[in-house]
Motif scaffolding. Structure first.
Motif: not given
Length: 112
Positions: A59-75
């Protein structure tokens, strides 16, 4: 049982260090550094993707967590793409190859 996990962690770190030391020669001689970094980036991306459903079910999934994970994967993938092309990596590769040539010359001189 309290001492088992730290000992296991130290053994795993030692195995990683020994494996990295063994593979450093082939990495610096060949051009396979990009492939190895892409494999590592893929494994790290897989773990990051596994974290998304965990965040969702907790229950801790937010848009911030989602986009930060996508950013980390891209990095991860950008680093895997650009690191082997850095001048420092090619300079270290040249130093390693010249050291190998010096060792071969010393061995030939010792044989004579």
């Amino acid at each position: 049982m309290d001492i088992f996990l730290p000992i296991l962690g130290l053994l795993m770190i030692m195995a990683i260090v020994v494996g990295a030391t063994i593979k450093i020669n082939t990495l610096l001689i060949s051009k396979s550094l990009t492939k190895i970094l892409l494999i590592i980036a893929s494994i790290l991306a897989m773990f990051m993707i596994i974290l998304l459903p965990i965040h969702y079910f907790v229950g801790t999934l937010t848009w911030g967590v989602f986009f930060s994970m996508l950013l980390v994967i891209a990095i991860f993938f950008l680093l895997a793409h650009f690191v082997p092309k850095l001048p420092l990596v090619s300079f270290l590769r040249e130093i390693h190859l010249s050291n190998l040539e010096d060792i071969k010359q010393q061995e030939l001189e010792e044989v004579k």
